[in-house]
Scaffold this active site. Structure first.
Site, PDB file in Angstrom:
ATOM      1  N   ARG A  69       0.868  -1.170   0.000  1.00  0.00           N
ATOM      2  CA  ARG A  69       0.000   0.000   0.000  1.00  0.00           C
ATOM      3  C   ARG A  69       0.910   1.228   0.000  1.00  0.00           C
ATOM      4  NH1 ARG A  69      -3.249   3.001   4.724  1.00  0.00           N
ATOM      5  NH2 ARG A  69      -4.421   4.359   3.336  1.00  0.00           N
ATOM      6  N   HIS A  71      -7.778   6.687   0.019  1.00  0.00           N
ATOM      7  CA  HIS A  71      -8.627   5.501   0.239  1.00  0.00           C
ATOM      8  C   HIS A  71      -9.075   4.887  -1.091  1.00  0.00           C
ATOM      9  CE1 HIS A  71     -10.124   7.424   4.262  1.00  0.00           C
ATOM     10  NE2 HIS A  71      -9.145   6.576   4.521  1.00  0.00           N
TER      11      HIS A  71
END
Ligand code: AMP
Length: 402
Positions: free
Chosen positions: A92, A181
């Site tokens: 990520r 996000h």
């Protein structure tokens, strides 16, 4: 094929080990926290339900990845015979700037781009890169994929991403809205289509990712056209500790009143504001604030109402941006678990086509589900997000394409 997902933060490294051939089965997961602080500890859980907790001698990301790798092949609690079974590692990464708009296999150029974004993502990109470099050292020869929080929002048109400030700040300094996000918004918007038995390309979705951080996005036939977070994650919704949208002039006023400098006010608006600041009970956790409200604390009630009203306003503006909506999906800690927040957000929106089924809304479940009445023109969904699974899937696709 085994894919390891790594989420390296400033003082923690989370990991999930997936067996992609077995339907993305989670073989093991866990985290190491308090890295670089006293009492560094690890929690490791494998698919047999064995849990190992305890202190670990870890001082940086490389140590952390080394310890994780040792656990994965541990004769007792491990899930792999050899580390050579790990074929790819998905990371990520929060900020990919303007140039990275999709997941990528990490190379020197990708690392340079992650570094270029240190200035606009100082808390996230440096540890994200450290996680990648740690994996390069501990898993030599294994492909590392970077999956960016900003990538899903790269399809936003200029009228959605530009700020009303001199244009050269965009062209020369890349000051624009990016959104975050994205992995969650991508996953949940696709799941929402699946829940309706439709293709993502056929529907308009509004995703409300309401967790400790919160953001909302407008997804038009599979493509994000607007989202509430901006240059940084501070813009948009009221969050656990972040202010979200406000008059920029408040910044100078806080600096004067509190005697803060630039980094001080940045910290104040990111860490001391939002629900934490509004409710005033020394907690940013909505569960505590809901308990305060139940106990008659009026400031807690007002904080919850202010929080929900901001979400409602964004839903209204995104219906306008999309020219209508088929489904609104709630996800993340608050969105998945707080039936009362969902009800408060949607209260009074019957005229816009929202018919919430209160009984369905009140049922707790870990499954994706509809909580609208069968005749509701706009469907209302609750969809547990799974960013790790999305990163594993994108990493797998990327490595196989390669
Ligand atoms: P996340 O960042 O997605 O892990 O969300 C964490 C936040 O979700 C917590 O700080 C709480 O505010 C909220 N949360 C989790 N469970 C509940 C619940 N049952 N009711 C209300 N809020 C919840």
């Amino acid at each position: 094929m085994i894919v390891l997902v790594i989420n390296a933060g400033s003082s923690s490294v989370k990991f999930t080990c997936f067996d992609m051939a077995a339907g993305r089965k989670v073989l093991a997961s866990g985290l190491i926290e308090r890295i670089g602080i006293d009492g560094t500890s690890m929690k490791y859980t494998n698919h047999r339900g064995e849990v190992i907790k305890g202190e670990v001698p870890v001082k940086d990301a490389k140590d952390a990845v080394k310890v994780i790798s040792e656990r994965l092949v541990d004769p007792k609690a491990g899930v792999l015979k050899s580390l050579s079974e790990v074929k790819a590692i998905g990371h990520r990464v929060v900020h990919g700037g303007e140039s990275i708009t999709a997941p990528v296999i990490v190379n020197d150029q990708v690392k340079a781009t992650i570094r270029e974004c240190f200035a606009i993502a100082p808390l996230h990109n440096p540890p994200n890169l450290a996680g990648i470099e740690a994996c390069e050292a501990v898993f030599p020869g294994v492909a590392n994929a970077a999956v960016f929080d900003t990538a899903f929002h790269a399809t936003m048109p200029p009228h959605a991403f530009l700020y009303g400030i001199p244009y050269d700040l965009y062209t020369e300094h890349k000051i624009r809205r990016y959104g975050f996000h994205g992995t969650s918004h991508a996953y949940v918007s696709r799941q929402a289509a699946e829940l309706l038995g439709k293709k993502p390309a056929d529907i308009k979705v509004i995703v409300c990712h309401l967790g400790n951080g919160g953001s909302i996005s407008a997804v038009d036939r599979g493509k994000c056209v607007d989202t509430s977070m901006g240059l940084t994650p501070l813009e948009g919704l009221i969050m656990g500790t972040r202010s979200g949208d406000m008059d920029p002039a408040i910044v100078w006023n806080i600096m004067r009143i509190k005697g803060l400098d630039g980094p001080g006010v940045d910290n104040f608006l990111n860490k001391k504001s939002g629900l934490l600041g509004l409710a005033g009970i020394n907690s940013s956790d909505l569960r505590d604030i809901e308990a305060g409200h139940q106990a008659g604390n009026k400031q807690c009630t007002q904080a919850i109402e202010t929080y929900a009203y901001r979400v409602k306003k964004y839903i209204g503006s995104y219906i306008a941006a999309l020219g209508g909506v088929d489904v609104v999906a709630f996800t993340a800690g608050v969105g998945e678990n707080s039936a009362s927040t969902r009800a408060l957000v949607l209260k009074g929106l019957q005229g816009l086509g929202f018919k919430l089924d209160s009984a369905k809304n009140d049922v707790r479940s870990a499954e994706p589900r509809l909580v609208s009445t069968p005749d509701s023109p706009v469907k209302i969904a609750v969809i547990p997000t799974d960013e790790e699974q999305e990163i594993a899937g994108q990493t797998f696709d990327l490595v196989n394409k390669k």
